[in-house]
Design a protein around this motif. Structure first.
Motif, short mmCIF file in Angstrom:
data_model
loop_
_atom_site.label_atom_id
_atom_site.label_comp_id
_atom_site.label_asym_id
_atom_site.label_seq_id
_atom_site.Cartn_x
_atom_site.Cartn_y
_atom_site.Cartn_z
N UNK A 147 3.94 1.01 -17.89
CA UNK A 147 3.82 -0.45 -17.93
C UNK A 147 3.99 -1.05 -16.54
N UNK A 148 4.79 -0.42 -15.69
CA UNK A 148 4.96 -0.90 -14.32
C UNK A 148 3.65 -0.77 -13.52
N UNK A 149 2.76 0.13 -13.97
CA UNK A 149 1.48 0.33 -13.29
C UNK A 149 0.36 -0.49 -13.93
N UNK A 183 -2.16 7.75 -14.43
CA UNK A 183 -1.02 8.03 -15.32
C UNK A 183 -0.06 8.99 -14.64
N UNK A 184 -0.60 10.05 -14.03
CA UNK A 184 0.26 11.02 -13.34
C UNK A 184 1.01 10.37 -12.18
N UNK A 185 0.32 9.54 -11.41
CA UNK A 185 0.94 8.89 -10.26
C UNK A 185 2.05 7.93 -10.67
N UNK A 186 1.93 7.35 -11.84
CA UNK A 186 2.91 6.35 -12.29
C UNK A 186 4.20 6.98 -12.82
N UNK A 206 13.41 10.88 -12.86
CA UNK A 206 14.06 10.12 -13.93
C UNK A 206 13.96 10.87 -15.25
N UNK A 207 12.79 11.44 -15.53
CA UNK A 207 12.62 12.18 -16.78
C UNK A 207 13.58 13.36 -16.84
N UNK A 208 13.69 14.11 -15.74
CA UNK A 208 14.56 15.29 -15.72
C UNK A 208 16.02 14.90 -15.89
N UNK A 209 16.44 13.85 -15.18
CA UNK A 209 17.85 13.47 -15.17
C UNK A 209 18.27 12.70 -16.42
N UNK A 210 17.37 11.90 -16.96
CA UNK A 210 17.72 11.05 -18.10
C UNK A 210 17.33 11.66 -19.43
N UNK A 211 16.04 12.00 -19.60
CA UNK A 211 15.59 12.52 -20.89
C UNK A 211 16.14 13.91 -21.17
N UNK A 212 16.40 14.70 -20.11
CA UNK A 212 16.86 16.08 -20.29
C UNK A 212 18.23 16.33 -19.67
N UNK A 213 18.96 15.26 -19.38
CA UNK A 213 20.35 15.34 -18.92
C UNK A 213 20.54 16.29 -17.74
N UNK A 223 7.82 13.74 -6.84
CA UNK A 223 8.99 13.65 -7.72
C UNK A 223 9.17 12.23 -8.22
N UNK A 224 8.89 11.24 -7.37
CA UNK A 224 9.06 9.83 -7.71
C UNK A 224 7.71 9.20 -8.07
N UNK A 225 7.77 8.10 -8.78
CA UNK A 225 6.55 7.37 -9.14
C UNK A 225 5.93 6.74 -7.89
N UNK A 226 4.61 6.72 -7.84
CA UNK A 226 3.87 6.03 -6.79
C UNK A 226 3.03 4.95 -7.48
N UNK A 227 3.69 3.86 -7.84
CA UNK A 227 3.06 2.82 -8.63
C UNK A 227 1.90 2.16 -7.89
N UNK A 228 2.04 1.97 -6.59
CA UNK A 228 0.98 1.32 -5.82
C UNK A 228 -0.31 2.13 -5.85
N UNK A 229 -0.20 3.43 -5.60
CA UNK A 229 -1.39 4.29 -5.62
C UNK A 229 -1.94 4.42 -7.03
N UNK A 230 -1.05 4.39 -8.03
CA UNK A 230 -1.51 4.41 -9.43
C UNK A 230 -2.38 3.20 -9.73
N UNK A 231 -1.97 2.02 -9.27
CA UNK A 231 -2.76 0.81 -9.49
C UNK A 231 -4.11 0.89 -8.78
N UNK A 232 -4.13 1.51 -7.60
CA UNK A 232 -5.39 1.68 -6.88
C UNK A 232 -6.33 2.61 -7.66
N UNK A 233 -5.77 3.66 -8.27
CA UNK A 233 -6.59 4.56 -9.08
C UNK A 233 -7.17 3.84 -10.28
#
Length: 495
Positions: A369-371, A284-287, A292-299, A324-334
């Motif tokens: 969901x991407x993970x 979950x953390x890796x994904x 994006x959260x800082x720039x979009x959800x908190x402007x 800072x960025x999502x690591x979807x590939x490593x998240x899927x491995x986890x």
């Protein structure tokens, strides 16, 4: 305090130049001209701040952000924190740990309050005890057990070992006695006064403070939306906003972000079903894409959490546990390492009606969901949100907590902590290792490794506040959290 010394040195320089001019009559005119040119054009009416008339001006009784912000003008603290969360002496002249749970703070015996009375150690002890019980400071001072005077020092006993306890000593130091008009007495740059049956702030010049703004008018504006509108149209000159809602879009005045210690995090039910698995928590953390959260959800009014600690907290060094960025590939491995398949990766995110947290939940849904996760958002009322969190009726929840200035993680690891919900302290070891780190038994790295392995919660970002002010106000706004008016002596409306 540094700003006071600068002003004092300038005053001394002027006095010296005046004496020098007395040596020869022919220089009298030149000296007079030089002194006149250094005099400030003072302003006793233009600068206005909001306050809540129905609330107390006593810093230990004030319940509103309005009046709590004013305290940084009227009172000084034992220590200030710089923008790296390093303690800088103010009223105190120094400190030392006499053992792991005892802190000695030395006080300047010549320091005076704004009414001319001496500031002594009994006033400091009074302020510590009052701050511990106060709405504004009490929750951040649970580490402090007691305090007593010892000559020109104050001895502070701690409830547990804490090498950063001096960072907590940033609350106001007030006199035990109020002034003749019933106002609380501090040693700050301004004092509360009555003027034409209204409360104002008058510059306290006894310590060399020499501002353009000699009088500050206080305007009774209690509602948050009304404060936003007042600074937009110029009815008040300056305000601090803690971004409890996304006010940035509603403000057309000048703005500046202010770092705060408000952590936004994902709380995890580590005693639940799928989230009891440490590899799932790591996935979950890796994904998560924190940028994006800082720039979009908190402007953009947020700093990315690269570790369990605030990124500006330089005492612990530069730790980068989370990308800072999502690591979807490593998240899927986890996920694969967890033993779960994509067919049973259903998970829910609990949130309340707060617009920032709701936006954060929606972005997290897309990222998870991407993970490979199947995600449901459960948005409930604030009351139901609190009930469900406290009863651990969630898989994940979006939480926010204001950490104390010593960067203590006790809210997560103490049995009475406000963010402990869902953390399985019987199965996890990072809470015990954290305590060992504070007492000096283990290195910080051991705690960081345990945190990464167990992932008891997921830090996302540290929310920023905002100072907003009239576009007609001149000066380099250097205010920061806890010292919102740090260089107010240079602010002015001179065209």
């Amino acid at each position: 305090m540094k700003k006071r010394y600068i002003a004092l040195f300038l005053a001394i320089a002027i006095i010296i130049s005046c004496f020098a001019g007395c040596r020869s009559n022919k220089n009298d005119t030149q000296v007079t001209t030089a002194v006149a040119s250094t005099a400030k054009e003072t302003d006793n009416s233009t600068f206005k701040l909001s306050y809540t008339q129905s609330d107390s001006l006593d810093p230990f009784k004030a319940e509103t952000q309005n009046n709590q912000v004013l305290a940084s003008l009227v009172f000084e603290s034992l220590f200030d924190l710089d923008e790296n969360y390093e303690a800088v002496i103010n009223i105190a002249t120094g400190y030392a740990f006499t053992d792991k749970t005892t802190l000695r703070v030395d006080i300047n015996p010549t320091f005076k309050f704004s009414d001319g009375s001496e500031l002594d150690t009994e006033d400091v002890v009074y302020s510590i005890n009052a701050a511990k019980k106060s709405p504004a400071y009490g929750s951040g001072l649970t580490c402090i057990s007691s305090a007593y005077a010892d000559g020109n020092s104050v001895i502070i006993k701690l409830n547990y070992a804490n090498p950063y306890a001096v960072n907590l000593l940033t609350f106001p130091i007030a006199s035990i006695h109020d002034d003749e008009d019933g106002f609380p007495v501090g040693s700050g740059r301004y004092v509360y006064k009555n003027s034409n049956e209204k409360t104002v702030l008058k510059a306290n010049t006894q310590n060399g403070f020499n501002p353009y703004l000699t009088t500050i008018t206080l305007v009774n504006i209690a509602a948050a939306d009304s404060i936003d509108n007042a600074v937009n149209i110029g009815n008040i000159s300056y305000a601090f906003r803690d971004m409890s809602s996304d006010t940035s879009k509603r403000l057309s005045c000048a703005k500046k972000p202010v770092a705060m210690n408000n952590l936004v995090f994902v709380g995890i039910n580590s005693m639940g079903d799928i989230t009891a698995n440490a590899q799932i928590r790591r996935a979950i953390s890796l994904a998560i894409d924190r940028t994006v959260l800082a720039e979009s959800a908190y402007s953009g009014y947020a700093s990315i959490a690269a570790s369990p600690f605030h990124p500006d907290f330089k005492s612990i060094g530069d730790i980068k546990l989370f990308a800072e960025k999502a690591d979807t590939t490593t998240a899927k491995q986890a996920v694969i390492q967890s033993g779960y398949s994509n067919d049973n990766l259903a998970i829910s995110i609990l949130t309340d009606s707060n617009e920032n947290k709701a936006a954060c939940a929606n972005l997290l849904k897309t990222q998870l969901e991407a993970a490979g996760f199947s995600v449901k958002i459960e948005s409930v009322s604030a009351e139901e949100y609190i009930r469900r969190v406290e009863n651990i009726e969630f898989d994940l929840y979006i939480g926010e907590i204001k950490l104390s200035d010593d960067m203590s993680l006790y809210p997560f690891f103490d049995s009475d902590g406000g963010a402990r919900f869902g953390i399985d302290d019987e199965e996890m070891s990072c809470d015990d290792i954290y305590m060992q780190y504070l007492s000096g038994e283990v290195e910080l790295g051991k705690f960081i490794l345990a945190f990464n392995d167990e992932m008891p919660y997921i830090p996302l970002l540290y929310k920023k506040g905002m100072i907003c002010y009239s576009k007609a106000l001149n000066g380099d706004m250097q205010g920061y959290y806890g010292n919102f008016f740090s260089n107010i002596d240079s602010w002015n409306f001179i065209s």
